[in-house]
Design an enzyme around this catalytic site. Structure first.
Site, short mmCIF file in Angstrom:
data_model
loop_
_atom_site.label_atom_id
_atom_site.label_comp_id
_atom_site.label_asym_id
_atom_site.label_seq_id
_atom_site.Cartn_x
_atom_site.Cartn_y
_atom_site.Cartn_z
N ASP A 6 33.06 -27.11 -6.99
CA ASP A 6 32.19 -28.24 -7.27
C ASP A 6 31.30 -28.47 -6.05
O ASP A 6 31.71 -29.07 -5.06
CB ASP A 6 33.03 -29.48 -7.55
CG ASP A 6 32.19 -30.71 -7.86
OD1 ASP A 6 30.96 -30.55 -8.02
OD2 ASP A 6 32.76 -31.80 -7.96
N HIS A 64 49.72 -22.25 -8.48
CA HIS A 64 50.00 -21.18 -9.45
C HIS A 64 50.82 -20.13 -8.71
O HIS A 64 50.28 -19.32 -7.96
CB HIS A 64 48.70 -20.59 -9.98
CG HIS A 64 48.90 -19.48 -10.96
ND1 HIS A 64 48.77 -19.64 -12.32
CD2 HIS A 64 49.25 -18.18 -10.77
CE1 HIS A 64 49.02 -18.50 -12.92
NE2 HIS A 64 49.31 -17.59 -12.00
N ASN A 67 53.86 -13.56 -9.59
CA ASN A 67 53.65 -12.27 -8.95
C ASN A 67 52.26 -12.22 -8.31
O ASN A 67 52.04 -11.57 -7.31
CB ASN A 67 53.82 -11.14 -9.95
CG ASN A 67 54.09 -9.81 -9.28
OD1 ASN A 67 54.91 -9.72 -8.37
ND2 ASN A 67 53.39 -8.77 -9.70
N GLY A 184 54.99 -18.16 -13.15
CA GLY A 184 56.39 -17.79 -13.36
C GLY A 184 57.35 -18.40 -12.37
O GLY A 184 58.41 -18.92 -12.74
N ILE A 185 57.00 -18.38 -11.08
CA ILE A 185 57.86 -18.96 -10.05
C ILE A 185 57.74 -20.48 -10.05
O ILE A 185 58.74 -21.20 -10.00
CB ILE A 185 57.51 -18.40 -8.66
CG1 ILE A 185 57.77 -16.88 -8.61
CG2 ILE A 185 58.31 -19.11 -7.57
CD1 ILE A 185 57.29 -16.22 -7.32
#
Length: 209
Positions: A6, A64, A67, A184-185
């Site tokens: 932004d 986020h 992997n 995932g983690i």
């Protein structure tokens, strides 16, 4: 999957968070900080706006963690900073990717180890990160179940880097109202979430068990 920034947030300096300190012509040629995992951040932003409107209008860091891993600072739903840059190597250590690295290390690999671009790319993308540090696995589930020193060191480093980047993103936001964990983690590892939160209590972060 680029996380766009932004530009209006930066008061006369719209380029400040996507620029490297290189001669201007490289920026104009496209050598700049882009950020990645844009689809994930777009999804999270939409869910926040739908289910947590008050948080969505504030200062949020989205982690986020998987992997592939990155973090994004959101101000009223707009991205103002990301841990990833020109490529998907920058920022947090990942399953097999190195994360933030002094460019001098690449020069060392070229000059002292006589590695070419292909060999360096293979090292940084496929043999580093959690796998490289642990010398065991790029899978956090395997590392958490292991009692080896390498596994513990990989987890410690991963948590440390998340906390360090979180501090920087909070500075970019000039405060922090909430943290969202995904990937995932981030979604499945209560250990990582708890350890990150415990180390950031000075910032006002609290994890409801």
């Amino acid at each position: 999957q680029v996380a766009c920034f932004d530009t209006a947030f930066h008061r006369g300096h719209p380029w400040v968070y996507d620029t490297f300190a290189l001669p201007r012509r490289y920026y104009e040629a496209g050598v700049r900080r882009y950020g990645f995992h844009g689809l994930s951040y777009d999804f999270i932003t939409g869910r926040l706006a739908r289910d947590f409107e008050d948080i969505a209008q504030g200062r949020v860091i989205v982690a986020h963690l998987g992997n592939g891993a990155s973090m994004c600072a959101l101000k009223a739903g707009r991205s103002v900073a990301s841990t990833m840059g020109f490529s998907a190597l920058d920022g947090l250590p990942m399953g097999t990717r190195c994360g933030q690295l002094d460019p001098g290390v690449v020069l060392y690999l070229m000059q002292q180890e006589d590695m070419d671009a292909g060999a360096i790319s293979d090292l940084l993308y496929k043999r580093s990160g959690l796998l490289g540090i642990s010398d065991l696995s790029n899978d956090m589930r395997v590392l958490e179940a292991s009692d080896t020193a390498g596994a513990r060191e990989a987890i410690d480093y991963f948590v440390f880097r998340i906390q360090r980047e979180m501090g920087g993103l909070a500075a970019a936001l000039r405060g922090l109202d909430a943290v969202v964990f995904c990937g995932g983690i981030g979604e499945n590892s209560r250990t990582i979430r708890a350890r990150v939160a415990e180390g950031m209590d000075w910032l006002g972060l609290r994890l409801d068990p």
